[in-house]
Design a protein around this motif. Structure first.
Motif, short mmCIF file in Angstrom:
data_model
loop_
_atom_site.label_atom_id
_atom_site.label_comp_id
_atom_site.label_asym_id
_atom_site.label_seq_id
_atom_site.Cartn_x
_atom_site.Cartn_y
_atom_site.Cartn_z
N ALA A 64 0.86 -1.18 0.00
CA ALA A 64 0.00 0.00 0.00
C ALA A 64 0.90 1.23 0.00
CB ALA A 64 -0.90 0.00 1.23
N PRO A 65 0.72 2.13 -0.93
CA PRO A 65 1.59 3.31 -0.96
C PRO A 65 1.32 4.23 0.22
CG PRO A 65 -0.15 3.51 -2.59
CD PRO A 65 -0.27 2.13 -2.00
N PHE A 66 2.35 4.88 0.69
CA PHE A 66 2.24 5.86 1.77
C PHE A 66 2.74 7.17 1.21
CE2 PHE A 66 3.69 7.72 5.90
CZ PHE A 66 2.45 7.72 6.52
N HIS A 67 1.82 8.05 0.86
CA HIS A 67 2.13 9.27 0.12
C HIS A 67 2.50 10.45 1.02
CE1 HIS A 67 0.85 7.32 -3.54
NE2 HIS A 67 -0.29 6.99 -2.96
N TYR A 68 3.35 10.19 1.99
CA TYR A 68 3.79 11.25 2.90
C TYR A 68 5.31 11.19 2.98
CZ TYR A 68 -1.10 11.30 4.20
OH TYR A 68 -2.45 11.39 4.17
N GLY A 69 5.93 12.32 2.83
CA GLY A 69 7.38 12.39 2.91
C GLY A 69 7.84 12.43 4.36
N PRO A 70 9.15 12.47 4.57
CA PRO A 70 9.67 12.56 5.93
C PRO A 70 9.51 13.97 6.50
CG PRO A 70 11.45 12.57 4.35
CD PRO A 70 10.20 12.37 3.57
N GLY A 71 9.60 14.08 7.80
CA GLY A 71 9.60 15.38 8.45
C GLY A 71 8.35 15.67 9.25
N PRO A 72 8.45 16.62 10.18
CA PRO A 72 7.33 16.94 11.06
C PRO A 72 6.11 17.50 10.34
CG PRO A 72 9.38 17.96 11.84
CD PRO A 72 9.67 17.33 10.53
N THR A 73 6.32 18.26 9.27
CA THR A 73 5.18 18.82 8.53
C THR A 73 4.35 17.71 7.91
OG1 THR A 73 6.52 20.75 8.04
CG2 THR A 73 4.51 20.46 6.75
N GLU A 74 5.03 16.76 7.30
CA GLU A 74 4.32 15.63 6.70
C GLU A 74 3.69 14.74 7.78
OE1 GLU A 74 4.05 14.55 3.07
OE2 GLU A 74 4.05 16.72 3.31
N ALA A 75 4.35 14.62 8.93
CA ALA A 75 3.78 13.84 10.03
C ALA A 75 2.48 14.48 10.51
CB ALA A 75 4.79 13.73 11.17
N GLY A 139 -2.51 8.81 13.07
CA GLY A 139 -1.84 8.92 11.78
C GLY A 139 -0.45 9.52 11.90
N GLN A 140 -0.28 10.42 12.86
CA GLN A 140 1.02 11.02 13.09
C GLN A 140 1.98 9.98 13.68
OE1 GLN A 140 0.64 14.70 15.17
NE2 GLN A 140 2.73 15.32 14.81
N MET A 141 1.49 9.17 14.59
CA MET A 141 2.32 8.09 15.15
C MET A 141 2.68 7.09 14.05
SD MET A 141 0.73 6.95 18.75
CE MET A 141 1.75 7.20 20.16
N PHE A 142 1.72 6.78 13.21
CA PHE A 142 1.98 5.85 12.11
C PHE A 142 3.07 6.41 11.20
CE2 PHE A 142 1.18 4.01 7.92
CZ PHE A 142 1.08 2.65 8.24
N HIS A 143 3.01 7.71 10.94
CA HIS A 143 4.03 8.36 10.11
C HIS A 143 5.41 8.25 10.76
CE1 HIS A 143 6.50 11.63 8.51
NE2 HIS A 143 5.80 11.50 7.40
N VAL A 144 5.49 8.49 12.05
CA VAL A 144 6.78 8.43 12.75
C VAL A 144 7.35 7.01 12.68
CG1 VAL A 144 7.87 8.60 15.02
CG2 VAL A 144 6.30 10.39 14.26
N VAL A 145 6.51 6.01 12.87
CA VAL A 145 6.99 4.63 12.80
C VAL A 145 7.38 4.28 11.36
CG1 VAL A 145 6.36 2.21 13.15
CG2 VAL A 145 5.64 3.92 14.80
N THR A 146 6.63 4.78 10.40
CA THR A 146 6.87 4.45 9.00
C THR A 146 8.09 5.18 8.44
OG1 THR A 146 4.52 4.07 8.68
CG2 THR A 146 5.83 4.42 6.70
N ARG A 147 8.21 6.47 8.68
CA ARG A 147 9.28 7.29 8.10
C ARG A 147 10.45 7.54 9.05
NH1 ARG A 147 8.27 6.57 3.05
NH2 ARG A 147 6.51 7.67 2.21
N GLY A 148 10.22 7.36 10.35
CA GLY A 148 11.25 7.68 11.33
C GLY A 148 11.19 9.15 11.68
N GLN A 149 11.86 9.50 12.79
CA GLN A 149 11.89 10.89 13.22
C GLN A 149 13.04 11.07 14.20
OE1 GLN A 149 8.18 12.95 14.21
NE2 GLN A 149 9.11 13.54 16.13
N GLY A 150 13.82 12.10 14.03
CA GLY A 150 14.96 12.33 14.91
C GLY A 150 15.92 11.15 14.86
#
Length: 181
Positions: A64-75, A139-150
């Motif tokens: 399933a595509p995840f159409h969000y880039g890295p970074g806090p704005t995308e999160a 969704g923000q937590m999912f983004h952090v797990v998916t893309r990473g953060q810090g």
């Protein structure tokens, strides 16, 4: 004799007979094609390579595509737009706890307090029970797990999307249990 009976007789002639003896080969190059090795040069293709890149925009089967880039704005955007497709249940929470213990507890600790075994060697990760973590949308937590953060790396290649959602449900249960104390 018309063409139909001739074709019919030809097809029926292929049926029956000695099953241990192969029939006639009408197109032998279809029976014994010459394969090319994946990394061997290939004179048939435009770029001369046998192994070709997938077509632009193609998605792997089951992905399933995840159409969000890295970074806090995308999160933050993912937090507004993405919701969990997994309904809560006892089995979901059990699987989420297992995923959390395997992938998250080395850093965040078994209870999500940010006291995992890596803490003496690396900077302490944030507690998942803190006010900031509680305020994150699913969704923000999912983004952090998916893309990473810090310092946290992406776990997308290690944890399936449905297991990420289940782990988030487990984190929410830890947060709820921590708030009732």
């Amino acid at each position: 004799m018309t063409a139909r009976p001739v074709v019919l007789l030809g097809l029926l002639g292929g049926c029956g007979g000695d099953v241990t003896r192969p029939g006639y080969e009408v197109m032998p190059e279809m029976m014994r094609s010459v394969p090319y090795d994946a990394f061997a040069p290939n004179p048939v293709t435009r770029d001369g390579k046998t192994l070709m890149a997938p077509a632009a925009g193609s998605i792997a089967r089951g992905a399933a595509p995840f159409h969000y880039g890295p970074g806090p704005t995308e999160a933050a955007r993912a937090g507004r737009e993405v919701t969990s497709p997994i309904p809560p249940s006892a089995a979901t929470l059990a699987r989420g706890e297992r995923v959390f213990q395997v992938f998250c507890s080395p850093c965040h600790g078994r209870g999500g307090d940010g006291d995992g075994p890596i803490v003496p060697r690396f900077p302490a990760p944030p507690s998942l029970k803190a006010a900031h973590a509680r305020s994150l949308a699913d969704g923000q937590m999912f983004h952090v797990v998916t893309r990473g953060q810090g310092l946290m790396p992406s776990l997308a290649s290690q944890v399936r999307p449905e297991d990420r959602w289940k782990a988030i449900q487990h984190v929410r249960s830890l947060q709820t249990a921590g708030a009732s104390r």
